[in-house]
Scaffold this active site. Structure first.
Site, PDB file in Angstrom:
ATOM      1  N   HIS A  58       1.007  -1.446  -0.069  1.00 29.64           N
ATOM      2  CA  HIS A  58      -0.085   0.105  -0.127  1.00 29.64           C
ATOM      3  C   HIS A  58       0.912   1.291   0.060  1.00 29.64           C
ATOM      4  O   HIS A  58       1.528   1.583   1.022  1.00 29.64           O
ATOM      5  CB  HIS A  58      -0.842  -0.103   1.238  1.00 29.64           C
ATOM      6  CG  HIS A  58      -1.927   0.980   1.162  1.00 29.64           C
ATOM      7  ND1 HIS A  58      -3.160   0.940   0.268  1.00 29.64           N
ATOM      8  CD2 HIS A  58      -2.243   2.062   1.971  1.00 29.64           C
ATOM      9  CE1 HIS A  58      -3.764   2.073   0.562  1.00 29.64           C
ATOM     10  NE2 HIS A  58      -3.361   2.720   1.491  1.00 29.64           N
ATOM     11  N   ARG A  71      -5.631  15.101   6.389  1.00 27.78           N
ATOM     12  CA  ARG A  71      -6.211  15.003   5.352  1.00 27.78           C
ATOM     13  C   ARG A  71      -6.573  16.173   4.561  1.00 27.78           C
ATOM     14  O   ARG A  71      -6.265  16.293   3.105  1.00 27.78           O
ATOM     15  CB  ARG A  71      -7.543  14.025   5.321  1.00 27.78           C
ATOM     16  CG  ARG A  71      -7.949  13.475   4.001  1.00 27.78           C
ATOM     17  CD  ARG A  71      -9.250  12.580   4.116  1.00 27.78           C
ATOM     18  NE  ARG A  71     -10.493  13.479   4.253  1.00 27.78           N
ATOM     19  CZ  ARG A  71     -11.596  13.018   3.872  1.00 27.78           C
ATOM     20  NH1 ARG A  71     -11.909  11.917   3.139  1.00 27.78           N
ATOM     21  NH2 ARG A  71     -12.773  14.092   3.926  1.00 27.78           N
ATOM     22  N   ARG A  91     -16.882   4.684   2.615  1.00 28.78           N
ATOM     23  CA  ARG A  91     -17.214   6.151   2.569  1.00 28.78           C
ATOM     24  C   ARG A  91     -17.234   6.513   1.146  1.00 28.78           C
ATOM     25  O   ARG A  91     -18.169   7.687   0.714  1.00 28.78           O
ATOM     26  CB  ARG A  91     -16.288   7.184   3.083  1.00 28.78           C
ATOM     27  CG  ARG A  91     -15.649   6.942   4.519  1.00 28.78           C
ATOM     28  CD  ARG A  91     -14.761   7.904   4.928  1.00 28.78           C
ATOM     29  NE  ARG A  91     -13.367   7.470   5.117  1.00 28.78           N
ATOM     30  CZ  ARG A  91     -12.453   8.086   4.452  1.00 28.78           C
ATOM     31  NH1 ARG A  91     -12.343   8.978   3.576  1.00 28.78           N
ATOM     32  NH2 ARG A  91     -11.225   7.650   4.781  1.00 28.78           N
ATOM     33  N   GLU A 110     -10.173   2.517   9.608  1.00 28.10           N
ATOM     34  CA  GLU A 110      -8.983   3.270  10.236  1.00 28.10           C
ATOM     35  C   GLU A 110      -9.486   4.220  11.127  1.00 28.10           C
ATOM     36  O   GLU A 110      -8.467   4.240  11.988  1.00 28.10           O
ATOM     37  CB  GLU A 110      -8.373   3.856   8.665  1.00 28.10           C
ATOM     38  CG  GLU A 110      -7.090   4.468   9.007  1.00 28.10           C
ATOM     39  CD  GLU A 110      -6.597   5.441   7.939  1.00 28.10           C
ATOM     40  OE1 GLU A 110      -7.374   5.409   6.869  1.00 28.10           O
ATOM     41  OE2 GLU A 110      -5.564   6.123   8.077  1.00 28.10           O
ATOM     42  N   HIS A 136      -5.448  -1.196   6.505  1.00 29.49           N
ATOM     43  CA  HIS A 136      -5.625  -0.679   8.033  1.00 29.49           C
ATOM     44  C   HIS A 136      -6.484  -1.559   8.646  1.00 29.49           C
ATOM     45  O   HIS A 136      -6.027  -2.305   9.811  1.00 29.49           O
ATOM     46  CB  HIS A 136      -6.306   0.753   8.128  1.00 29.49           C
ATOM     47  CG  HIS A 136      -5.493   1.549   7.281  1.00 29.49           C
ATOM     48  ND1 HIS A 136      -3.945   1.919   7.316  1.00 29.49           N
ATOM     49  CD2 HIS A 136      -5.941   2.708   6.350  1.00 29.49           C
ATOM     50  CE1 HIS A 136      -3.855   2.632   6.572  1.00 29.49           C
ATOM     51  NE2 HIS A 136      -4.833   3.203   6.045  1.00 29.49           N
ATOM     52  N   ASP A 145       2.321   3.432   2.810  1.00 26.78           N
ATOM     53  CA  ASP A 145       1.125   4.272   2.884  1.00 26.78           C
ATOM     54  C   ASP A 145       1.601   5.366   2.466  1.00 26.78           C
ATOM     55  O   ASP A 145       1.649   6.057   1.260  1.00 26.78           O
ATOM     56  CB  ASP A 145       0.451   3.899   4.009  1.00 26.78           C
ATOM     57  CG  ASP A 145      -0.840   4.691   4.350  1.00 26.78           C
ATOM     58  OD1 ASP A 145      -1.433   5.379   3.175  1.00 26.78           O
ATOM     59  OD2 ASP A 145      -1.693   4.700   5.110  1.00 26.78           O
TER      60      ASP A 145
HETATM   61  C1  NGQ Z   1      -5.705   8.246   1.124  1.00 27.67           C
HETATM   62  N1  NGQ Z   1      -5.268   8.136   3.642  1.00 27.67           N
HETATM   63  O1  NGQ Z   1      -6.347   7.637   0.231  1.00 27.67           O
HETATM   64  O2  NGQ Z   1      -4.646   8.857   0.998  1.00 27.67           O
HETATM   65  C2  NGQ Z   1      -6.306   8.482   2.534  1.00 27.67           C
HETATM   66  C3  NGQ Z   1      -6.959   9.801   2.731  1.00 27.67           C
HETATM   67  C4  NGQ Z   1      -9.244  10.002   1.902  1.00 27.67           C
HETATM   68  C5  NGQ Z   1      -5.472   7.318   4.629  1.00 27.67           C
HETATM   69  N2  NGQ Z   1      -6.618   6.869   4.780  1.00 27.67           N
HETATM   70  C6  NGQ Z   1      -7.950  10.119   1.366  1.00 27.67           C
HETATM   71  N3  NGQ Z   1      -4.633   7.140   5.450  1.00 27.67           N
HETATM   72  O3  NGQ Z   1      -9.657   9.334   2.854  1.00 27.67           O
HETATM   73  O4  NGQ Z   1     -10.157  10.544   1.137  1.00 27.67           O
HETATM   74 ZN    ZN Z   2      -4.190   4.745   2.054  1.00 28.38          ZN
END
Ligand code: NGQ
Ligand code: ZN
Length: 451
Positions: free
Chosen positions: A56, A82, A210, A234, A267, A318
């Site tokens: 990832h 974010r 989501r 997560e 996660h 990640d």
């Molecule tokens: C991502 N990061 O896809 O980079 C996500 C945030 C989102 C993590 N979940 C973006 N750690 O959730 O829209």
């Molecule tokens: Zn991610």
């Protein structure tokens, strides 16, 4: 034909000594002979282990390392991070992404990863319009893989909504958003791009519960027979929102829908005991990203219970705030030690080396999640090999599994002396062979972005 000779090598059958490998012009291992002397033309190294899969990555986030560590006006958490990340990505061009990804992938190889799963969602121009070449950003990722030699499993992301129930996307999500038909075309173009890379693979990544509706999830997962990656559970808020929407927690919802070995849940931090056992039973992979999960304040995955139930896991870098295969495995074990106030938590039996258990399981689970047989030092397999430096202060004098413990709990990436990817040497003396050519444009891009 290339020949390599190692004093020690971790073979599928266990540790062997004085191992000579022959590798054909296509980078595939042809013979593996233990207990032999080196011949004059053999390149000699101390210790060989198979390359790990990094299941990832969001490559572009490499460029943000350390930029989100200043306290903001309100309580900082995943969601404030974010919002910052969305502002950062808004300015990136395809060429910026290629340059940043090349730096990230070079560092992955330098730390012992030979394959990366790129969870790729930065599809469109800053105003949300598709590029003239729809998969232009995927091509930038593939170019970075090609330049560095990293094997790529490209995971194009379907992202359509701000939250559960099909809510319209946020302005900051413009660059990610597709409808199902547009995504189908993007996936097709991305598959063609990945198919031109040596050992390139394609999967699909509905971003999270989501970001997709149940119908979209079904449509997107039916588009390939390859791996399906999804962020799940997560954050506690995400679990609560999912319960408010459906009456089920995210992993419960996915288990009800039906999970199998194609699935990788990224996660999967917040699990009940039933979800933990159910995920293990389903044969899906838990895609754990311990360094990022610590950095973002996500929480701690119930790894001890999950492993005791026979669950498969792999590790991912990640956010790429740190890129270090050994350090991911160390962080995974250390979170368990800190919360359980115990040692050697993930070693599964008396006498087992914690490092060896972590390494073997991450090797198998990472490969499963990225649609590739696990790297193995055996005839017929691509030569994806990591040489460790047994003169490193943390490794000197070690034998067998103690080498893995010293790498993972002591030295980290500094113990990686050399790496071959499909028979081609990509890391020598701990440095990617093209590090200068990769680092110079990376510095230029960062100076531009941060000016
Ligand atoms: C991502 N990061 O896809 O980079 C996500 C945030 C989102 C993590 N979940 C973006 N750690 O959730 O829209
Ligand atoms: Zn991610």
């Amino acid at each position: 034909m290339a020949t390599l000779w190692f004093e020690h090598a971790l073979l599928p059958t266990g540790w062997a000594e004085r191992v000579r490998l022959t590798i054909d012009a296509d980078g595939v291992i042809t013979t593996v002979q233990p207990d032999v002397d080196p011949r004059p033309a053999d390149a000699r190294h101390a210790c060989a282990v198979p390359g790990l899969a990094n299941l990832h990555s969001h490559a572009f986030q490499r460029a943000m390392a350390g930029l989100t560590e200043t306290r903001g006006p309100a309580a900082d958490d995943f969601w404030t991070w974010r919002a910052w990340m969305y502002r950062f990505l808004d300015r990136l061009t395809p060429d910026d992404v290629r340059v940043i990804a090349a730096q990230a992938y070079a560092e992955m190889l330098e730390s012992g990863f030979t394959r990366v799963g790129e969870f790729h969602y930065l599809h469109h121009a800053p105003d949300g319009a598709a590029y003239a070449a729809r998969a232009e950003m995927a091509a930038a990722i593939a170019a970075a893989a090609e330049e560095t030699g990293a094997a790529l499993t490209l995971l194009p992301v379907f992202y359509a909504h701000a939250t559960f129930g099909g809510a319209p996307p946020l302005p900051g999500q413009r660059r990610f958003v597709c409808d199902v038909d547009g995504f189908g075309r993007l996936l097709e173009a991305s598959a063609a791009i990945a198919g031109r890379l040596p050992d390139g693979r394609i999967g699909v990544a509905p971003h999270s519960l989501r970001a997709v509706t149940p119908d979209e999830l079904a449509a997107v997962t039916a588009m390939t027979g390859g791996p399906v990656h999804i962020h799940a559970a997560e954050q506690v808020k995400e679990v609560d929102d999912c319960v408010a929407w459906s009456g089920r927690r995210p992993v419960e919802w996915l288990l009800d829908r039906g999970l199998d070995a194609r699935w990788c849940l990224i996660h999967a931090t917040h699990l009940t005991a039933d979800e933990t056992a159910g995920l293990a039973r389903a044969g899906a992979v838990a895609g754990l990203c311990p360094i990022t999960e610590a950095n973002l304040g996500d929480g701690v995955f119930p790894a001890a219970d999950y492993l005791a139930s026979g669950g498969a896991f792999g590790v991912g870098t990640d956010s790429n705030v740190v890129i270090d295969a050994a350090e991911e495995l160390r962080a995974l074990e250390y979170a368990q030690r800190l919360t359980r106030r115990a040692r050697n938590v993930l070693a599964d039996r008396e006498g087992a080396s914690t490092g060896a258990v972590l390494f073997a399981r991450a090797l198998a689970g990472g490969a499963q999640a990225l649609a590739d047989p696990a790297a193995a030092i055996q005839p017929g397999r691509p030569a994806d090999i990591v040489a460790l430096d047994l003169d490193h202060p943390s490794l000197v004098g070690r034998r067998g599994d103690a080498i893995l413990d010293a790498w993972i709990f002591g030295a980290g990436a500094r113990a990686v002396a050399a790496v071959w990817r499909r028979g081609r040497q990509v890391v020598a003396d701990g440095r990617h062979v093209r590090r200068r050519e990769i680092a110079a444009p990376y510095r230029a891009v960062l100076r531009k972005l941060l000016a």
